[in-house]
Structures are given as structure tokens and as C-alpha cells.
Design an enzyme around this catalytic site. Sequence first.
Site, PDB file in Angstrom:
ATOM      1  N   TYR A 148       0.852  -1.203   0.000  1.00  0.00           N
ATOM      2  CA  TYR A 148       0.000   0.000   0.000  1.00  0.00           C
ATOM      3  C   TYR A 148       0.885   1.250   0.000  1.00  0.00           C
ATOM      4  CZ  TYR A 148      -3.144   3.467   2.294  1.00  0.00           C
ATOM      5  OH  TYR A 148      -3.859   4.592   2.638  1.00  0.00           O
ATOM      6  N   LYS A 152       1.145   4.273  -2.668  1.00  0.00           N
ATOM      7  CA  LYS A 152       0.892   5.683  -2.320  1.00  0.00           C
ATOM      8  C   LYS A 152       2.125   6.545  -2.614  1.00  0.00           C
ATOM      9  CE  LYS A 152      -3.406   5.499  -0.665  1.00  0.00           C
ATOM     10  NZ  LYS A 152      -4.553   6.119  -1.367  1.00  0.00           N
TER      11      LYS A 152
END
Length: 259
Positions: A148, A152
Site C-alpha cells: 500500500y 501511495k
Amino acid sequence: MTHWAFVTGGGGDIGGAICHALARDGLGIACVDLSQERAEEVCAGIRQAGGQAVALAADVTDPDAVSATVAAARRLGDIRVLVNTAGKANGRSIFTTDYATWRADIAVNLDSAFLCIQALRDHLIEQQGNVVNIASVNGVGVYGFPSYSAAKAGLVHLTKSLAVELGPRGLRVNAVAPGSVMTRAWNARLEKNPGLFEDLTALCPLPRLSTPADIADAVAFLASDKARMITGTILAVDGGLSTGVPMVGRTVAQLPKGG
Ligand SMILES: NC(=O)c1ccc[n+]([C@@H]2O[C@H](COP(=O)([O-])OP(=O)(O)OC[C@H]3O[C@@H](n4cnc5c(N)ncnc54)[C@H](O)[C@@H]3O)[C@@H](O)[C@H]2O)c1
């Protein structure tokens, strides 16, 4: 004539708050979400408050679905603002991140923004509009969830790259990087530790966690003409978490409690 905002993940807690905030600023809302039901719920609330909103169900990791949804949104009118909110954290640690989990995190947190930006790019340039990407403190520092976070961080760099490349054409591209926001995305972890939000608050400079409205207000600012000279900014809305952890300074200086 109404101008529209295309908000992905608009049926979620942060996305819903963003839809409401942009609607209050006079934009019509194309509320795009995997869940038709959640998107409809947000749109009903906006219409009840006197705004304009249309729910569009789509998987924004699917290039064909993005093309079809952008075409449907364009039939509503001109789109001035794109907010890429759709996102999810799957792999908790490198030990639980197999290739499928890695791909899922990159797809929903990074590919989706790329696809929506590409599909709306020329129209947004024509409109002299802007893009706001919902990144995370995980995209600028290390707070767990490696795949993740990599996605990002990619979104942060995509934001800066496009700000530089598209700025000369009058298109602004910014990101908001939230810290911990009290949303349903935390429910499973809260079940395991009901004191989780208190534990996290103790690590932040400001003595509370963010609400979806805190994030939405920052997005509405960046999307508005008040931010007309701001592009390529990654605006941390995290109560100071990415700046420093008070406990670290206190421990290093060996300050007494309350001193
Ligand atoms: N909650 C936090 O603490 C926090 C912190 C930093 C960043 N963020 C980011 O904020 C954004 C919103 O998070 P949230 O906490 O409101 O979560 P949420 O689960 O409430 O909202 C996410 C929404 O995105 C939708 N979505 C997921 N995959 C999709 C897809 N493929 N296509 C279309 N829609 C899809 C979901 O249906 C959901 O409605 C995410 O990008 C998240 O990474 C959240």
C-alpha cells in the site's frame, strides 16, 4: 451551468465527505464507486441538501470501466475537478504480502488514479481544471503496509510529475496525504483493539485523530480557485504525524511527564 467533479471512491467515508464538501462549493458530483449502494447513499444526501449528484458504479482499476464511466460523466456536463479517492490497504506486512496482494494494492491505489487522469486529461486541460489525489502519510514515510505504501509513494510521485508536465497547460495536480482518519476502513482492527484510536492519538502531535471532514476541507481548498497558484503540493493532513512523534523527542531529552 453546473460544473462537475468526478470523485472516485465517492461512496466511502472520506470520499463521501469530499463529495459533500465539493457539492457545497457548487459543483455537481459524479460519485464513482465499486458499490452502487454506497454511491447512491452519498448522492441522496447531497440532493437532500440541494446539490446535484449522480451515482456511477464502476471498478476504477478496470480501463474499460473507467472509459465508460468517464463518458457517462461527460454527458452530465463539463468536469472541472478529478479527485482520486478509491483506495484500500491489503498487505499488512511483507510476510503477508503475496504477489496477488501486491498487485491488488498497486491496482486500487495507483493504477486507478493513472487511468482516471489519462481518461480525463485532455478535457481537464480544456477546462483549466485540477486533480487532487488522496495519498497517505504512508506515501511519504514508513508506517507499515509495504505494498500500500509503495503504491501511495507512486501516487505522490505521479502527482509531482504531472504537476510539472501539465502545469504549462494550465492544469494543477495536487495530493492530500492523510494520517489516521476515523473511517470504517479501521473496523476490523478496532474489533481486535477497541483502544486503537487512543493508542494512535498518543503518537500524534495534535491530540486527536482526523475525521473525513478534515480531509474533505483540505481537498475542497486545493480544488478551489483559492489554491490557484498551488500545484505539485503534497498537503499532509495528519495532525503533525509525518513531522514528528512527540514521544521520541521527550524520550531523547528525558523530559519528565507533563514537563
Ligand atoms: N482511513 C484512513 O485512515 C486513511 C489514511 C490515509 C489515506 N486514506 C486513503 O483515503 C482513501 C479513502 O479511504 P477510506 O478510509 O474513506 O476508506 P473507505 O473504505 O471508507 O472508502 C473507500 C471507497 O473506495 C471504494 N473502492 C474501493 N476499490 C474501488 C475500485 N476498484 N473502484 C471503485 N471504487 C473503489 C470502496 O467501495 C469505498 O467506498 C483511500 O485512498 C485511503 O487509502 C485513508
